[in-house]
Motif scaffolding. Sequence first.
Motif, PDB file in Angstrom:
ATOM      1  N   PRO A 147       7.061  -4.163  -7.287  1.00  0.00           N
ATOM      2  CA  PRO A 147       6.609  -2.769  -7.445  1.00  0.00           C
ATOM      3  C   PRO A 147       5.498  -2.615  -8.474  1.00  0.00           C
ATOM      4  O   PRO A 147       4.587  -1.815  -8.291  1.00  0.00           O
ATOM      5  N   VAL A 148       5.589  -3.376  -9.557  1.00  0.00           N
ATOM      6  CA  VAL A 148       4.538  -3.302 -10.577  1.00  0.00           C
ATOM      7  C   VAL A 148       3.198  -3.720  -9.976  1.00  0.00           C
ATOM      8  O   VAL A 148       2.159  -3.100 -10.214  1.00  0.00           O
ATOM      9  N   VAL A 149       3.248  -4.774  -9.186  1.00  0.00           N
ATOM     10  CA  VAL A 149       2.024  -5.272  -8.551  1.00  0.00           C
ATOM     11  C   VAL A 149       1.495  -4.256  -7.553  1.00  0.00           C
ATOM     12  O   VAL A 149       0.282  -4.023  -7.457  1.00  0.00           O
ATOM     13  N   LEU A 150       2.382  -3.637  -6.792  1.00  0.00           N
ATOM     14  CA  LEU A 150       1.943  -2.638  -5.808  1.00  0.00           C
ATOM     15  C   LEU A 150       1.225  -1.482  -6.492  1.00  0.00           C
ATOM     16  O   LEU A 150       0.179  -1.011  -6.027  1.00  0.00           O
ATOM     17  N   LEU A 151       1.781  -1.023  -7.606  1.00  0.00           N
ATOM     18  CA  LEU A 151       1.135   0.057  -8.340  1.00  0.00           C
ATOM     19  C   LEU A 151      -0.212  -0.383  -8.889  1.00  0.00           C
ATOM     20  O   LEU A 151      -1.177   0.398  -8.890  1.00  0.00           O
ATOM     21  N   LYS A 152      -0.299  -1.638  -9.324  1.00  0.00           N
ATOM     22  CA  LYS A 152      -1.580  -2.153  -9.802  1.00  0.00           C
ATOM     23  C   LYS A 152      -2.607  -2.198  -8.675  1.00  0.00           C
ATOM     24  O   LYS A 152      -3.764  -1.848  -8.855  1.00  0.00           O
ATOM     25  N   ARG A 153      -2.156  -2.639  -7.500  1.00  0.00           N
ATOM     26  CA  ARG A 153      -3.074  -2.717  -6.362  1.00  0.00           C
ATOM     27  C   ARG A 153      -3.577  -1.331  -5.961  1.00  0.00           C
ATOM     28  O   ARG A 153      -4.755  -1.139  -5.659  1.00  0.00           O
ATOM     29  N   ALA A 154      -2.664  -0.359  -5.961  1.00  0.00           N
ATOM     30  CA  ALA A 154      -3.066   1.007  -5.611  1.00  0.00           C
ATOM     31  C   ALA A 154      -4.042   1.559  -6.647  1.00  0.00           C
ATOM     32  O   ALA A 154      -5.037   2.205  -6.299  1.00  0.00           O
ATOM     33  N   THR A 155      -3.768   1.275  -7.910  1.00  0.00           N
ATOM     34  CA  THR A 155      -4.671   1.718  -8.978  1.00  0.00           C
ATOM     35  C   THR A 155      -6.043   1.068  -8.830  1.00  0.00           C
ATOM     36  O   THR A 155      -7.081   1.722  -8.989  1.00  0.00           O
ATOM     37  N   MET A 156      -6.048  -0.223  -8.501  1.00  0.00           N
ATOM     38  CA  MET A 156      -7.317  -0.937  -8.318  1.00  0.00           C
ATOM     39  C   MET A 156      -8.105  -0.361  -7.157  1.00  0.00           C
ATOM     40  O   MET A 156      -9.320  -0.203  -7.218  1.00  0.00           O
ATOM     41  N   ALA A 157      -7.397  -0.034  -6.068  1.00  0.00           N
ATOM     42  CA  ALA A 157      -8.081   0.545  -4.907  1.00  0.00           C
ATOM     43  C   ALA A 157      -8.732   1.873  -5.279  1.00  0.00           C
ATOM     44  O   ALA A 157      -9.856   2.171  -4.856  1.00  0.00           O
ATOM     45  N   LEU A 158      -8.046   2.660  -6.085  1.00  0.00           N
ATOM     46  CA  LEU A 158      -8.625   3.924  -6.544  1.00  0.00           C
ATOM     47  C   LEU A 158      -9.860   3.692  -7.393  1.00  0.00           C
ATOM     48  O   LEU A 158     -10.885   4.365  -7.237  1.00  0.00           O
ATOM     49  N   GLN A 159      -9.777   2.714  -8.290  1.00  0.00           N
ATOM     50  CA  GLN A 159     -10.872   2.455  -9.216  1.00  0.00           C
ATOM     51  C   GLN A 159     -12.084   1.816  -8.555  1.00  0.00           C
ATOM     52  O   GLN A 159     -13.185   1.850  -9.097  1.00  0.00           O
ATOM     53  N   THR A 160     -11.891   1.236  -7.382  1.00  0.00           N
ATOM     54  CA  THR A 160     -13.020   0.627  -6.659  1.00  0.00           C
ATOM     55  C   THR A 160     -13.509   1.519  -5.520  1.00  0.00           C
ATOM     56  O   THR A 160     -14.225   1.069  -4.644  1.00  0.00           O
ATOM     57  N   GLY A 161     -13.115   2.795  -5.539  1.00  0.00           N
ATOM     58  CA  GLY A 161     -13.618   3.741  -4.550  1.00  0.00           C
ATOM     59  C   GLY A 161     -13.008   3.597  -3.175  1.00  0.00           C
ATOM     60  O   GLY A 161     -13.656   3.901  -2.180  1.00  0.00           O
ATOM     61  N   ALA A 162     -11.755   3.153  -3.111  1.00  0.00           N
ATOM     62  CA  ALA A 162     -11.062   3.025  -1.821  1.00  0.00           C
ATOM     63  C   ALA A 162      -9.742   3.796  -1.868  1.00  0.00           C
ATOM     64  O   ALA A 162      -8.659   3.210  -1.785  1.00  0.00           O
ATOM     65  N   LEU A 188       0.651   8.765  -8.337  1.00  0.00           N
ATOM     66  CA  LEU A 188      -0.508   8.001  -7.864  1.00  0.00           C
ATOM     67  C   LEU A 188      -0.827   8.351  -6.413  1.00  0.00           C
ATOM     68  O   LEU A 188      -1.998   8.406  -6.016  1.00  0.00           O
ATOM     69  N   GLY A 189       0.204   8.601  -5.612  1.00  0.00           N
ATOM     70  CA  GLY A 189      -0.007   9.032  -4.234  1.00  0.00           C
ATOM     71  C   GLY A 189      -0.758  10.348  -4.166  1.00  0.00           C
ATOM     72  O   GLY A 189      -1.646  10.533  -3.335  1.00  0.00           O
ATOM     73  N   GLY A 190      -0.412  11.280  -5.066  1.00  0.00           N
ATOM     74  CA  GLY A 190      -1.139  12.548  -5.110  1.00  0.00           C
ATOM     75  C   GLY A 190      -2.597  12.361  -5.491  1.00  0.00           C
ATOM     76  O   GLY A 190      -3.490  12.962  -4.888  1.00  0.00           O
TER      77      GLY A 190
END
Length: 778
Positions: A147-162, A188-190
Amino acid sequence: MKKLLVVPCLSLFLSLTLCLGLLQAEPPMAPPAADDAGTSAKASTAKKTKTKTKKDAKSSSGTTDSAKKSASEAKKSVAKEPKQPAAEADKPAAEDAAKPAKEPKSPAEAKKAPAKETKQASDYEKFLEKYGAWDRLDKVYTNSDDPVVLLKRATMALQTGAPQQALELIESSAPFENKDMELQRLWLGGQAARAAGDPSKAVFWFSQAGQMLSAKERAAKFNSEPDLEILWTDVWRRYFWIYSANFGTMREGQEAVLKQTLDQARGVWKNNPFWEAAASALAGESTHSGKTPGDVLDIGDSDRNQIARTLAAACLEYPAEAKTLAANISTKEPREFWNAMAGFVAEGSDPSEAELHASFPKASIFWGSNIMSRSAAGRTDWLLPEDQTQAWQDLRKKNRSLHDAAKRYLKRDADKDLEALPVFAQYRFALAVAQNDDAARDLWDALENKRNLPLSLKVCGLLLFEEPLDNLLPEDPNAAARQFVLLPALSSAGGRNIRPNQLAPFWLRLEGRQLDNAVRQLWPLDRLLLLADWSNRLQEKATPELAKRIAFLFPDTEAGVQATLQLADVALQAQQYQLAGFYLANIDGNRLPRKLKGRYLELKGDLAFALGGYEDAFNNYSELLKTGAEVSDSSRIKIAFILQQQGQLDVAQGQLEKLWERHETMPTNMQAELLYYMAEGEHSMGNIDKALDYYLRLAWQYPQENIWALTAMFRAALIYDGMGQYDTAKNLLVTVIRNAETEQQREAAKNRLTEIEAKRGRAEERTKAGGGNMVYPF
């Protein structure tokens, strides 16, 4: 296999159907244990340091000895057990017994083991995160279910414009058992939904997160998100409008969503009067105290009857009779409004060209609201349905006038073939209304399935017989939602307000601040009144915040399209090309009036030009020119540039010179850009003298436009270099080097200057060799 999100009743907020399940997330994966040889590696490293000098002095045989020594030290490290920390030593013997005994490494394995442990993977992740290498990090995390990794991946996607990728990651995840992590996932979903351009889904996620917090925590969390109150207000408005028009099975679930989001908003934003009005509206009560600001035009029974007759004649496609009937409406503003309506229904004339009455905001915004095109398929839904039977076709051909048709089919018995047709009953009712015949009431009552009547006749039923709106809305939910807006508006325009609790009277006169106050305090859920207020404010002072609200709530209206185009333009100027593309993709270019379509095509061309898609840009500009809409000077310069790239140099130069005739009306940066492309055009056509004049004039006249001035000086230096005038070329390049804003520009000028210096040196040598005397040909 990806796990689906467990969604409670709030999924109805999105009208989605999601599978429910109680799937648990995988436990976090422990980092790999450190190699046991790492401890003894420290001792071997120290030993190596002492013998370093000797090793350096040896040749290849020394290198072999060193390798043997390393292998020997590796063997020792296998036998030597590292000391356990105190905490580890205190563990029960049973726990130790449960662990499998470590087997000593073989000599072969020891040879393969590195003498020193590499940095841990987590250190590499921190390194990548420090430098913002999010794309590399995502590859590191892709195969993890942590779960920690999933949240990191979602955060990264946001920060890279995806943001869409981030949202998909979150939606595919089951809820986390850890409350704090689940709260982070929902929030983060919101944010991802909001960044992806879906405010409704964003509020859904934020609301889910809010359910996990206390009232105090919720207020702090909600207020930490920028402009969430504004977003929440507009999403609630939109969802309330959908709910109000829904009389099907989903209504109960939608009401639950509205209540939950309303309760949360009232607890967080207590001083906003909108939420009290929203609570009243949801309870079916009035949003205002009953006092009406301004005055309301009174439409009496006589005028109401005249309006219904006008619509009935228009439905039968008798335009002259319909306009004659409309002309007998006693009050000016309603008369002009219904005359425009009659022209549209009877013969398809454009009602948007009708005179606007600014003092009556709902009437003035009605045609620009696009409410007509959203609620009907052009004129088709306003007219009697088509029927291919011979009897009906004969009837339509015979009756050239309204009077003759009424005489034939109202007072006489029709033949059996016509009586059997459903459309004939509608036809007779329209005739009766248009002729003001007493039979209209009986014919209305006899009509079957009033939900499928033409819109014109539905309005007649509302005005003349006060038919309940619920009896007229179509079975199709989408069609019902559209007509739920249109029919009450037209009924109110005819003098009968059928939804007085939430809607202001159609002919309410409001001027100046009265309109804004009426929207804020009395009718915050009146769609037309809100659109009129925001449109006025957008014209007075266009702000990105207001444009975003209009673009979200009223995307299909004229004001909504204008707001979206403004947002696209702002994003384009800020070089936010992905955002500009998002806004333009939200506009249906096929349904725009000429003025808006021209601006839409121009922005599409500008975006393609900025991205280097010159062919696509040229196609959009070509379509723009065909519309006859006004084209900005900036776009005309871009068109000329593309023509130059296509080799149409004469055509491009002609356009540029024509633009230069009015260059004084342009900002200086555009003047400099125009002069530069004129110079480039002349240069490409081989007119070196004229090109040089343009380059030098640009450098002299617009030194403040640094990028154009320096580029022009560099181009002029190249020409002088080719002409052998090295000193002039050198002087120009020295200025470029001194004032260059980019290293690339400075290096290019330096390299060219180096070449010129070499040429100057050879020229000077030739002069000296010749004695420095002038040479005469004769």
